[in-house]
Design a protein around this motif. Structure first.
Motif, PDB file in Angstrom:
ATOM      1  N   PHE A  11       0.840  -1.191   0.000  1.00  0.00           N
ATOM      2  CA  PHE A  11       0.000   0.000   0.000  1.00  0.00           C
ATOM      3  C   PHE A  11       0.874   1.239   0.000  1.00  0.00           C
ATOM      4  O   PHE A  11       2.049   1.203   0.337  1.00  0.00           O
ATOM      5  N   ILE A  12       0.264   2.326  -0.399  1.00  0.00           N
ATOM      6  CA  ILE A  12       0.911   3.640  -0.380  1.00  0.00           C
ATOM      7  C   ILE A  12       0.010   4.562   0.432  1.00  0.00           C
ATOM      8  O   ILE A  12      -1.210   4.440   0.378  1.00  0.00           O
ATOM      9  N   ASP A  13       0.615   5.437   1.193  1.00  0.00           N
ATOM     10  CA  ASP A  13      -0.120   6.321   2.099  1.00  0.00           C
ATOM     11  C   ASP A  13       0.373   7.745   1.874  1.00  0.00           C
ATOM     12  O   ASP A  13       1.576   7.981   1.799  1.00  0.00           O
ATOM     13  N   ILE A  14      -0.542   8.686   1.745  1.00  0.00           N
ATOM     14  CA  ILE A  14      -0.193  10.108   1.652  1.00  0.00           C
ATOM     15  C   ILE A  14      -1.067  10.848   2.655  1.00  0.00           C
ATOM     16  O   ILE A  14      -2.264  10.572   2.762  1.00  0.00           O
ATOM     17  N   ALA A  15      -0.432  11.733   3.425  1.00  0.00           N
ATOM     18  CA  ALA A  15      -1.182  12.411   4.491  1.00  0.00           C
ATOM     19  C   ALA A  15      -0.572  13.773   4.780  1.00  0.00           C
ATOM     20  O   ALA A  15       0.558  14.062   4.398  1.00  0.00           O
ATOM     21  N   ASP A  36       4.863  20.785   3.718  1.00  0.00           N
ATOM     22  CA  ASP A  36       5.502  19.536   4.110  1.00  0.00           C
ATOM     23  C   ASP A  36       4.402  18.524   4.372  1.00  0.00           C
ATOM     24  O   ASP A  36       3.415  18.827   5.044  1.00  0.00           O
ATOM     25  N   PHE A  37       4.573  17.315   3.837  1.00  0.00           N
ATOM     26  CA  PHE A  37       3.560  16.282   3.990  1.00  0.00           C
ATOM     27  C   PHE A  37       4.242  14.933   4.106  1.00  0.00           C
ATOM     28  O   PHE A  37       5.476  14.859   4.186  1.00  0.00           O
ATOM     29  N   CYS A  38       3.478  13.874   4.126  1.00  0.00           N
ATOM     30  CA  CYS A  38       4.030  12.534   4.314  1.00  0.00           C
ATOM     31  C   CYS A  38       3.635  11.618   3.169  1.00  0.00           C
ATOM     32  O   CYS A  38       2.477  11.599   2.750  1.00  0.00           O
ATOM     33  N   VAL A  39       4.626  10.865   2.693  1.00  0.00           N
ATOM     34  CA  VAL A  39       4.373   9.732   1.807  1.00  0.00           C
ATOM     35  C   VAL A  39       4.972   8.515   2.505  1.00  0.00           C
ATOM     36  O   VAL A  39       6.138   8.521   2.892  1.00  0.00           O
ATOM     37  N   THR A  42       4.409   0.464   1.849  1.00  0.00           N
ATOM     38  CA  THR A  42       5.210  -0.752   1.835  1.00  0.00           C
ATOM     39  C   THR A  42       5.858  -1.013   0.485  1.00  0.00           C
ATOM     40  O   THR A  42       6.528  -2.019   0.318  1.00  0.00           O
ATOM     41  N   PHE A  43       5.648  -0.148  -0.476  1.00  0.00           N
ATOM     42  CA  PHE A  43       6.378  -0.235  -1.739  1.00  0.00           C
ATOM     43  C   PHE A  43       7.798   0.269  -1.489  1.00  0.00           C
ATOM     44  O   PHE A  43       8.043   1.065  -0.587  1.00  0.00           O
ATOM     45  N   GLY A  44       8.739  -0.130  -2.300  1.00  0.00           N
ATOM     46  CA  GLY A  44      10.101   0.360  -2.154  1.00  0.00           C
ATOM     47  C   GLY A  44      10.266   1.776  -2.654  1.00  0.00           C
ATOM     48  O   GLY A  44      11.120   2.524  -2.183  1.00  0.00           O
ATOM     49  N   ALA A  45       9.445   2.150  -3.614  1.00  0.00           N
ATOM     50  CA  ALA A  45       9.545   3.481  -4.213  1.00  0.00           C
ATOM     51  C   ALA A  45       8.162   3.919  -4.682  1.00  0.00           C
ATOM     52  O   ALA A  45       7.216   3.135  -4.698  1.00  0.00           O
ATOM     53  N   TYR A  46       8.066   5.183  -5.062  1.00  0.00           N
ATOM     54  CA  TYR A  46       6.804   5.701  -5.576  1.00  0.00           C
ATOM     55  C   TYR A  46       7.065   6.739  -6.663  1.00  0.00           C
ATOM     56  O   TYR A  46       8.146   7.315  -6.769  1.00  0.00           O
ATOM     57  N   ALA A  47       6.041   6.954  -7.459  1.00  0.00           N
ATOM     58  CA  ALA A  47       6.026   8.030  -8.448  1.00  0.00           C
ATOM     59  C   ALA A  47       4.996   9.047  -7.982  1.00  0.00           C
ATOM     60  O   ALA A  47       3.977   8.688  -7.389  1.00  0.00           O
ATOM     61  N   LEU A  98      10.084   6.539   2.550  1.00  0.00           N
ATOM     62  CA  LEU A  98      10.893   6.769   3.746  1.00  0.00           C
ATOM     63  C   LEU A  98      10.258   6.256   5.028  1.00  0.00           C
ATOM     64  O   LEU A  98      10.946   6.025   6.016  1.00  0.00           O
ATOM     65  N   ASP A  99       8.937   6.115   5.052  1.00  0.00           N
ATOM     66  CA  ASP A  99       8.228   5.670   6.253  1.00  0.00           C
ATOM     67  C   ASP A  99       7.154   4.671   5.844  1.00  0.00           C
ATOM     68  O   ASP A  99       6.572   4.787   4.766  1.00  0.00           O
ATOM     69  N   THR A 100       6.866   3.730   6.728  1.00  0.00           N
ATOM     70  CA  THR A 100       5.828   2.737   6.440  1.00  0.00           C
ATOM     71  C   THR A 100       4.433   3.338   6.568  1.00  0.00           C
ATOM     72  O   THR A 100       3.564   3.081   5.751  1.00  0.00           O
ATOM     73  N   MET A 101       4.231   4.148   7.594  1.00  0.00           N
ATOM     74  CA  MET A 101       2.919   4.737   7.845  1.00  0.00           C
ATOM     75  C   MET A 101       3.048   6.243   8.048  1.00  0.00           C
ATOM     76  O   MET A 101       4.059   6.725   8.538  1.00  0.00           O
ATOM     77  N   CYS A 102       1.998   6.949   7.714  1.00  0.00           N
ATOM     78  CA  CYS A 102       1.927   8.389   7.961  1.00  0.00           C
ATOM     79  C   CYS A 102       0.973   8.626   9.127  1.00  0.00           C
ATOM     80  O   CYS A 102      -0.068   7.981   9.222  1.00  0.00           O
ATOM     81  N   ASP A 103       1.349   9.517  10.006  1.00  0.00           N
ATOM     82  CA  ASP A 103       0.452   9.985  11.058  1.00  0.00           C
ATOM     83  C   ASP A 103       0.645  11.498  11.149  1.00  0.00           C
ATOM     84  O   ASP A 103       1.483  12.055  10.438  1.00  0.00           O
ATOM     85  N   PRO A 104      -0.096  12.189  11.985  1.00  0.00           N
ATOM     86  CA  PRO A 104       0.000  13.657  12.014  1.00  0.00           C
ATOM     87  C   PRO A 104       1.389  14.213  12.335  1.00  0.00           C
ATOM     88  O   PRO A 104       1.665  15.375  12.078  1.00  0.00           O
ATOM     89  N   THR A 105       2.283  13.386  12.884  1.00  0.00           N
ATOM     90  CA  THR A 105       3.614  13.890  13.234  1.00  0.00           C
ATOM     91  C   THR A 105       4.658  13.617  12.156  1.00  0.00           C
ATOM     92  O   THR A 105       5.781  14.103  12.246  1.00  0.00           O
TER      93      THR A 105
END
Length: 140
Positions: A11-15, A36-39, A42-47, A98-105
Motif C-alpha cells: 500500500f501507499i499512504d499520503i497524508a 511539508d507532507f508525508c508519503v 510498503t512499496f520500495g519506491a513511488y512516483a 521513507l516511512d511505512t505509515m503516515c500519522d499527524p507527526t
C-alpha cells in the motif's frame, strides 16, 4: 508446529497535505509558499504526479477577474534534499518510500510553489489568488 503467514497487499499512504500560503516577498524575490507532507507505504519506491485539475498549466485565479497568474512547482523527496522541477502531468518516478505509515507527526516530503518576481510584480492587488494543485502518488 503451527506456521502463521501474514500476507498484506502493498500500500501507499499520503497524508498531511495542506493549503499553501504564498507570502508577498521583498522587492526582487519570488513569491513562494510550501507544504511539508508525508508519503509512506510498503512499496520500495513511488512516483508522484502534480496536476492542475482546471487546466494543463499551473495557474492561480485572481479575485478581480484579471488574467490568471502562472506558478512553478518544485518537489523534494526529502525535506532539505535536492528539489526537482515539476512539469504538470508528468510523473516523477523512483522516489524511495521513507516511512511505512503516515500519522499527524510524520512530515518527510515537500513541495514549493513559486511565482517569479517578474510575474508577481504589480499583481499583488489582484489577490487573493486561488487555485488547486492535485497530487497523485503511485507505488512502484
Amino acid at each position: 508446529m503451527i506456521q502463521l503467514i501474514f500476507n498484506q497487499a502493498p500500500f501507499i499512504d499520503i497524508a498531511n497535505v495542506g493549503n499553501v500560503d504564498i507570502i508577498d516577498p521583498n522587492i526582487g524575490d519570488p513569491a513562494t509558499g510550501f507544504d511539508d507532507f508525508c508519503v509512506g507505504g510498503t512499496f520500495g519506491a513511488y512516483a508522484i504526479t502534480f496536476t492542475n485539475p482546471m487546466g494543463s498549466t499551473f495557474t492561480l485565479m485572481s479575485s478581480n477577474s484579471t488574467p490568471d497568474i502562472p506558478y512553478n512547482v518544485t518537489f523534494f523527496n526529502t525535506i532539505g534534499g535536492t528539489g526537482q522541477t515539476v512539469t504538470p502531468g508528468a510523473q516523477i518516478p523512483g522516489n524511495p518510500v521513507l516511512d511505512t505509515m503516515c500519522d499527524p507527526t510524520v512530515l518527510n516530503t515537500r513541495f514549493v510553489v513559486e511565482i517569479p518576481f517578474s510575474i508577481w510584480n504589480g499583481r499583488q492587488n489582484d489577490g487573493p489568488f486561488t487555485g488547486m494543485l492535485e497530487l497523485m502518488v503511485q507505488g512502484q
